[in-house]
Motif scaffolding. Sequence first.
Motif, PDB file in Angstrom:
ATOM      1  N   TYR A 101      28.723 -17.564  36.594  1.00 35.99           N
ATOM      2  CA  TYR A 101      28.609 -18.791  37.377  1.00 35.99           C
ATOM      3  C   TYR A 101      29.562 -19.852  36.857  1.00 35.99           C
ATOM      4  O   TYR A 101      29.964 -19.836  35.707  1.00 35.99           O
ATOM      5  CB  TYR A 101      27.170 -19.292  37.501  1.00 35.99           C
ATOM      6  CG  TYR A 101      26.471 -19.733  36.242  1.00 35.99           C
ATOM      7  CD1 TYR A 101      26.466 -21.071  35.849  1.00 35.99           C
ATOM      8  CD2 TYR A 101      25.749 -18.824  35.463  1.00 35.99           C
ATOM      9  CE1 TYR A 101      25.785 -21.483  34.723  1.00 35.99           C
ATOM     10  CE2 TYR A 101      25.061 -19.230  34.334  1.00 35.99           C
ATOM     11  CZ  TYR A 101      25.080 -20.560  33.968  1.00 35.99           C
ATOM     12  OH  TYR A 101      24.404 -20.971  32.849  1.00 35.99           O
ATOM     13  N   THR A 121      27.942 -22.538  41.192  1.00 32.21           N
ATOM     14  CA  THR A 121      28.389 -21.526  42.147  1.00 32.21           C
ATOM     15  C   THR A 121      28.441 -20.182  41.432  1.00 32.21           C
ATOM     16  O   THR A 121      29.024 -20.083  40.357  1.00 32.21           O
ATOM     17  CB  THR A 121      29.775 -21.889  42.706  1.00 32.21           C
ATOM     18  OG1 THR A 121      29.696 -23.195  43.308  1.00 32.21           O
ATOM     19  CG2 THR A 121      30.234 -20.884  43.749  1.00 32.21           C
ATOM     20  N   GLY A 164      27.855 -20.321  46.917  1.00 31.03           N
ATOM     21  CA  GLY A 164      27.907 -21.720  46.532  1.00 31.03           C
ATOM     22  C   GLY A 164      29.148 -22.389  47.086  1.00 31.03           C
ATOM     23  O   GLY A 164      29.699 -21.969  48.099  1.00 31.03           O
ATOM     24  N   ASP A 165      29.588 -23.426  46.396  1.00 36.35           N
ATOM     25  CA  ASP A 165      30.679 -24.282  46.847  1.00 36.35           C
ATOM     26  C   ASP A 165      32.017 -23.808  46.264  1.00 36.35           C
ATOM     27  O   ASP A 165      32.277 -23.957  45.076  1.00 36.35           O
ATOM     28  CB  ASP A 165      30.385 -25.720  46.412  1.00 36.35           C
ATOM     29  CG  ASP A 165      31.400 -26.735  46.908  1.00 36.35           C
ATOM     30  OD1 ASP A 165      32.530 -26.347  47.276  1.00 36.35           O
ATOM     31  OD2 ASP A 165      31.067 -27.933  46.905  1.00 36.35           O
ATOM     32  N   TYR A 166      32.851 -23.237  47.111  1.00 37.96           N
ATOM     33  CA  TYR A 166      34.179 -22.764  46.692  1.00 37.96           C
ATOM     34  C   TYR A 166      34.967 -23.881  46.017  1.00 37.96           C
ATOM     35  O   TYR A 166      35.614 -23.674  44.986  1.00 37.96           O
ATOM     36  CB  TYR A 166      34.948 -22.238  47.917  1.00 37.96           C
ATOM     37  CG  TYR A 166      36.419 -22.028  47.663  1.00 37.96           C
ATOM     38  CD1 TYR A 166      36.892 -20.880  47.039  1.00 37.96           C
ATOM     39  CD2 TYR A 166      37.359 -23.007  48.036  1.00 37.96           C
ATOM     40  CE1 TYR A 166      38.244 -20.695  46.791  1.00 37.96           C
ATOM     41  CE2 TYR A 166      38.714 -22.818  47.794  1.00 37.96           C
ATOM     42  CZ  TYR A 166      39.142 -21.661  47.175  1.00 37.96           C
ATOM     43  OH  TYR A 166      40.480 -21.494  46.919  1.00 37.96           O
TER      44      TYR A 166
END
Length: 188
Positions: A101, A121, A164-166
Motif C-alpha cells: 500500500y 491506496t 484507491g486513488d491513483y
Amino acid sequence: MQHLVLASSSPRRKELLTNLGITFDVLSSSIEETIDPSVTPEETVLSLAEQKAMDVAKQYPSSYVVGADTIVVYDSQILGKPKDEQDAKHMLRMLSGNTHYVLTGVSIVVNGQPSSFYVRTDVTFWPISEDEISQYIESREPFDKAGSYGIQGLGSLFVKEIKGDYFSVVGLPISRLKRELAKIGFTV
C-alpha cells in the motif's frame, strides 16, 4: 486575496496541483526527512507532510501552504527511495507478485494551524522477472521514487491492480485536497 503555496519540489505534485486551475507558488521545504521506526506508517506520513508545510509556512504565514509526503509500505515495512541499485532490486523483488500500500499524507497550514489527512491506496504487482527488474533499473526511473517505482512511468508496467486513488500514488490526492481546502475556507 487567497494565496496557495506548494511546499514541494516534486514535478509530479506541481503538475497535479495545476489541475485545480488556480495560481500557486512553489517553495521546497528544507526539513530533514527522518523516519521514526517506533511510529506507524500513517503517523510517519502525516508527520512528514506537516513538517514540510509548517517549514514553508514560516515564510508565508497568511497563505495556504500544502505539504505532502508519499511512502510505500510492504509487510509493515516503509520502503523509501532506494539508496543504490541493489536496494532498488531488493524492493522490486519484494513487491513482485504481491500487494503493498501507498500512503500520501497531506497537510494544509494556514495562519500557523495545520489541517492534515492521508490517503491509502492498495497496489498489486504482477510477478516481475529478474530481466524486467534489471531493465527497469537501467532506465534510472526507480531512484527518486519511494518503493523504487513510479506508477506514472515505466513502473506502470508492473501494476496488476490498484484499489484507491491513483493520484495519491503519484504523490498528491488532488480530489481529496480540493475538498479539504474548501472545508478550511479556500475557494477553488
